[in-house]
Design a protein around this motif. Structure first.
Motif, PDB file in Angstrom:
ATOM      1  N   ASN A  37       6.868  10.591  -2.531  1.00 18.97           N
ATOM      2  CA  ASN A  37       5.696   9.716  -2.425  1.00 18.97           C
ATOM      3  C   ASN A  37       5.501   8.812  -3.632  1.00 18.97           C
ATOM      4  OD1 ASN A  37       5.309  10.763   0.073  1.00 18.97           O
ATOM      5  ND2 ASN A  37       3.589  12.077  -0.477  1.00 18.97           N
ATOM      6  N   ARG A 136      -4.592   7.690  10.880  1.00 15.37           N
ATOM      7  CA  ARG A 136      -4.025   6.998   9.711  1.00 15.37           C
ATOM      8  C   ARG A 136      -4.325   5.489   9.745  1.00 15.37           C
ATOM      9  NH1 ARG A 136       0.253  10.301   7.893  1.00 15.37           N
ATOM     10  NH2 ARG A 136       0.134   9.183   5.914  1.00 15.37           N
ATOM     11  N   SER A 177      -8.065   5.978  -1.214  1.00 15.25           N
ATOM     12  CA  SER A 177      -6.832   6.010  -0.424  1.00 15.25           C
ATOM     13  C   SER A 177      -5.622   5.761  -1.317  1.00 15.25           C
ATOM     14  CB  SER A 177      -6.907   4.919   0.654  1.00 15.25           C
ATOM     15  OG  SER A 177      -5.611   4.515   1.045  1.00 15.25           O
ATOM     16  N   GLU A 203      -3.785   9.780  -7.976  1.00 13.80           N
ATOM     17  CA  GLU A 203      -2.577  10.601  -7.848  1.00 13.80           C
ATOM     18  C   GLU A 203      -1.509  10.217  -8.870  1.00 13.80           C
ATOM     19  OE1 GLU A 203      -4.630  11.961  -4.271  1.00 13.80           O
ATOM     20  OE2 GLU A 203      -4.654  10.197  -5.539  1.00 13.80           O
ATOM     21  N   ASP A 319      -1.420  17.933   0.820  1.00 15.99           N
ATOM     22  CA  ASP A 319      -0.002  18.167   1.136  1.00 15.99           C
ATOM     23  C   ASP A 319       0.446  19.581   0.809  1.00 15.99           C
ATOM     24  OD1 ASP A 319       1.166  14.816   0.259  1.00 15.99           O
ATOM     25  OD2 ASP A 319       0.050  15.605   1.968  1.00 15.99           O
ATOM     26  N   ARG A 385       4.621  18.951   6.352  1.00 15.37           N
ATOM     27  CA  ARG A 385       4.115  20.065   5.540  1.00 15.37           C
ATOM     28  C   ARG A 385       3.822  21.297   6.398  1.00 15.37           C
ATOM     29  NH1 ARG A 385       6.197  17.809   1.065  1.00 15.37           N
ATOM     30  NH2 ARG A 385       5.413  15.696   0.830  1.00 15.37           N
TER      31      ARG A 385
HETATM   32  C1  EPZ Z   1      -0.381   9.414   1.060  1.00 14.60           C
HETATM   33  O1  EPZ Z   1      -0.621   9.010   2.395  1.00 14.60           O
HETATM   34  C2  EPZ Z   1       0.819  10.351   1.135  1.00 14.60           C
HETATM   35  N1  EPZ Z   1       1.965   9.629   1.667  1.00 14.60           N
HETATM   36  C3  EPZ Z   1       0.482  11.540   2.049  1.00 14.60           C
HETATM   37  O2  EPZ Z   1       1.598  12.422   2.036  1.00 14.60           O
HETATM   38  C4  EPZ Z   1      -0.731  12.258   1.470  1.00 14.60           C
HETATM   39  O3  EPZ Z   1      -1.091  13.313   2.328  1.00 14.60           O
HETATM   40  C5  EPZ Z   1      -1.905  11.276   1.335  1.00 14.60           C
HETATM   41  O4  EPZ Z   1      -1.500  10.146   0.529  1.00 14.60           O
HETATM   42  C6  EPZ Z   1      -3.122  11.912   0.683  1.00 14.60           C
HETATM   43  O5  EPZ Z   1      -2.783  12.403  -0.569  1.00 14.60           O
HETATM   44  C7  EPZ Z   1       2.659   8.807   0.840  1.00 14.60           C
HETATM   45  O6  EPZ Z   1       2.326   8.647  -0.321  1.00 14.60           O
HETATM   46  C8  EPZ Z   1       3.835   8.102   1.434  1.00 14.60           C
HETATM   47  P1  EPZ Z   1      -4.452   7.986   2.168  1.00 14.60           P
HETATM   48  P2  EPZ Z   1      -1.664   7.810   2.690  1.00 14.60           P
HETATM   49  O7  EPZ Z   1      -4.443   6.519   2.389  1.00 14.60           O
HETATM   50  O8  EPZ Z   1      -1.567   6.792   1.614  1.00 14.60           O
HETATM   51  C9  EPZ Z   1      -7.759   7.536   5.487  1.00 14.60           C
HETATM   52  C10 EPZ Z   1       3.241  13.812   2.943  1.00 14.60           C
HETATM   53  O9  EPZ Z   1       3.153  14.878   3.563  1.00 14.60           O
HETATM   54  N2  EPZ Z   1      -7.512   6.082   5.380  1.00 14.60           N
HETATM   55  O10 EPZ Z   1      -4.841   8.521   0.815  1.00 14.60           O
HETATM   56  O11 EPZ Z   1      -1.494   7.399   4.081  1.00 14.60           O
HETATM   57  C11 EPZ Z   1      -6.586   8.274   6.096  1.00 14.60           C
HETATM   58  O12 EPZ Z   1      -6.641   8.245   7.500  1.00 14.60           O
HETATM   59  C12 EPZ Z   1       2.301  12.669   3.272  1.00 14.60           C
HETATM   60  O13 EPZ Z   1       4.058  13.580   2.014  1.00 14.60           O
HETATM   61  C13 EPZ Z   1      -8.354   5.210   6.051  1.00 14.60           C
HETATM   62  O14 EPZ Z   1      -9.289   5.632   6.736  1.00 14.60           O
HETATM   63  O15 EPZ Z   1      -3.035   8.600   2.540  1.00 14.60           O
HETATM   64  C14 EPZ Z   1      -6.759   9.669   5.559  1.00 14.60           C
HETATM   65  O16 EPZ Z   1      -7.702  10.353   6.356  1.00 14.60           O
HETATM   66  C15 EPZ Z   1       1.381  13.004   4.443  1.00 14.60           C
HETATM   67  N3  EPZ Z   1      -8.130   3.873   5.952  1.00 14.60           N
HETATM   68  C16 EPZ Z   1      -7.358   9.426   4.169  1.00 14.60           C
HETATM   69  O17 EPZ Z   1      -7.873   8.082   4.180  1.00 14.60           O
HETATM   70  C17 EPZ Z   1      -7.105   3.360   5.201  1.00 14.60           C
HETATM   71  O18 EPZ Z   1      -6.957   2.124   5.134  1.00 14.60           O
HETATM   72  C18 EPZ Z   1      -6.351   9.543   3.035  1.00 14.60           C
HETATM   73  O19 EPZ Z   1      -5.334   8.633   3.325  1.00 14.60           O
HETATM   74  C19 EPZ Z   1      -6.254   4.271   4.533  1.00 14.60           C
HETATM   75  C20 EPZ Z   1      -6.483   5.618   4.628  1.00 14.60           C
END
Ligand code: EPZ
Length: 432
Positions: A37, A136, A177, A203, A319, A385
């Motif tokens: 990531n 997502r 996010s 992060e 994760d 995961r």
């Molecule tokens: C990153 O995903 C990671 N992936 C995920 O890892 C990880 O679980 C996640 O961050 C949280 O730590 C990568 O880095 C490639 P978020 P990301 O945007 O960026 C909502 C793994 O197993 N959201 O922080 O997609 C979203 O739906 C993967 O390695 C919105 O609503 O996560 C979620 O509920 C899985 N609108 C929450 O925020 C947006 O525009 C967190 O998502 C963006 C996100």
């Protein structure tokens, strides 16, 4: 012929399965791979420059291969110059569209949009579908680009962002996010003027991206805190960068030590990135020893039940939620697991139940009543995961466990059966 002498060719087929004979304590040292990531946004950052970038400690996992394919589709050339070392050259990328067939395989492909619109004034990327763990959405990514002056068009399942020259702006994110923070950073570094991102994700992977962008000549302050400030520049050079170690892979093996009552040292693990997990492992009765470049966890007794609530970093990582739940299925007592980041990240629950776990879940809450012993069973992987939590349960269970649909695992765990085998596990990848 014992099952663990069987090994399918490394080019994992879609339908391989992992077979585990449980009951062996993991003992020894495993080396952490580079963080998937972190490597993903670092690869997309190469789109920002026409100079070559050298990336080291790149994990050899499916999501990285997907990203390399996508960058090459956009016109980049990628050369393997050593084990886990790439040189990426995006000088031939002129304008670009990230096609559905690649984006649908990996949501992180959406990170191409920020650098494309920043460097070329236009980017067109297929809308990422949802995935097993949730819808997502990408609303925060798009809100960020609009704050930078981009015009967003959504047509035929694609998102197009257009701007002659992005303008620095002030962006307060509804929630921290990770992807939206990274995408806006990747756009703002070439915008005209100053950008301030509030409620930014903290992060370690965000910090690693900022470090590489700074090597390219970007002007970024505050990465790792909730306020990131970026002074845009007119152009960027290349980078020579080593990906940080994968804290989620490391945490997975450390939980493996606890669930099998063994002792595992993860070389390369950074204790600072894992502080919440290490606190929980100590509360559960495991011993934790940290060195400058490794973390060791050992256990000789049944874990105590410890509640967790997933949260943005530095809270408990979502994760590692499934892996923690696997440990709690054998704990002495009742533990509560609350998943606050994704809306559907309990698909490991019914599969763990097939192995004898006692879990009651509703919405994002689960209560696990620990049992003395799990029993091996055929189980189905559903997402990255969740899959590895079934492997951990299989390592501790009596008898054989077969984890099907191993391609989920291969997205984020490099050579998992080899690394576990080196720790004494009786595990093999078997073609189905
Ligand atoms: C990153 O995903 C990671 N992936 C995920 O890892 C990880 O679980 C996640 O961050 C949280 O730590 C990568 O880095 C490639 P978020 P990301 O945007 O960026 C909502 C793994 O197993 N959201 O922080 O997609 C979203 O739906 C993967 O390695 C919105 O609503 O996560 C979620 O509920 C899985 N609108 C929450 O925020 C947006 O525009 C967190 O998502 C963006 C996100």
């Amino acid at each position: 012929m014992t099952v663990w002498s069987l090994h399918a060719p490394r080019s994992a087929r879609l339908v391989d399965k992992i077979v585990i004979q449980g009951g062996v304590a993991l003992e020894g040292t495993v080396v952490a791979s580079g963080a998937k990531n972190a490597a993903l946004p670092l690869l997309f950052a190469c789109l920002l420059t026409d100079k070559p970038c050298r990336l080291r400690r790149v994990p050899d996992v499916a999501d990285i291969r997907t990203t390399r394919n996508l960058l090459q589709t956009l016109g980049a050339t990628i050369e393997e110059v050593g084990p886990h070392e790439l040189i990426i050259d995006c000088s031939q990328v002129v304008e670009a569209e990230a096609p559905y067939e690649l984006v649908r395989k990996m949501r992180a492909s959406f990170l191409a949009l920020g650098p494309l619109v920043a460097r070329f004034g236009r980017g067109r990327v297929s809308k990422p579908g949802g995935c097993a763990i949730g819808t997502r959405p990408i609303d925060m990514h798009l809100a960020g680009f609009e704050r930078l002056g981009a015009k967003i068009n959504e047509t035929h399942g694609y998102i197009e962002a257009v701007s002659k020259r992005l303008q620095g702006g002030h962006f307060i994110m509804e929630m921290p996010s990770v992807g939206a923070t990274e995408n806006v950073m990747l756009a703002a570094v070439l915008a005209e003027g100053r950008t301030r991102i509030e409620n930014a994700a903290r992060e370690p992977e965000v910090v690693d991206l900022a470090a590489a962008l700074s090597k390219m000549g970007a002007n970024i302050q505050g990465a790792g805190s909730s306020i990131i400030e970026i002074e845009g520049v007119d152009s960027l050079g290349g980078y020579d960068h080593e990906v940080i170690p994968d804290r989620i892979e490391a945490g997975t093996y450390l939980i493996g030590a606890a669930i099998t009552r063994g002792q595992v040292r993860v070389e390369g693990a950074r204790a600072h990135d894992l502080s919440m997990l290490l606190e929980c492992l100590e509360a559960a009765g495991a011993t934790v020893e940290t060195q400058a470049d490794s973390v060791t966890v050992g256990s000789t007794a049944r874990a105590r039940a410890v509640d967790i609530v997933t949260a943005p970093h530095p809270g408990f990582p979502t994760d590692l939620q499934a892996q923690w739940m696997a440990l709690m299925t054998l704990a002495d007592g009742r533990a509560r697991v609350a998943e606050r980041i994704f809306e559907n990240r309990f698909m490991h629950v019914p599969e763990l139940a097939r192995m004898g776990a006692h879990i009651v879940s509703s919405g994002g809450e689960a209560v696990i009543t620990g049992c003395e012993q799990l029993s091996g069973a055929p189980v189905m992987a559903t997402d990255l995961r969740a899959s590895v939590s079934l492997v951990l349960a299989g390592l501790a269970a009596s008898g054989y466990t077969e984890v099907l649909r191993v391609y989920h695992l291969d997205r984020g765990y490099e050579r998992i059966e080899e690394k576990l085998g080196a720790l004494g596990a009786r595990v093999a990848r078997v073609p189905v």
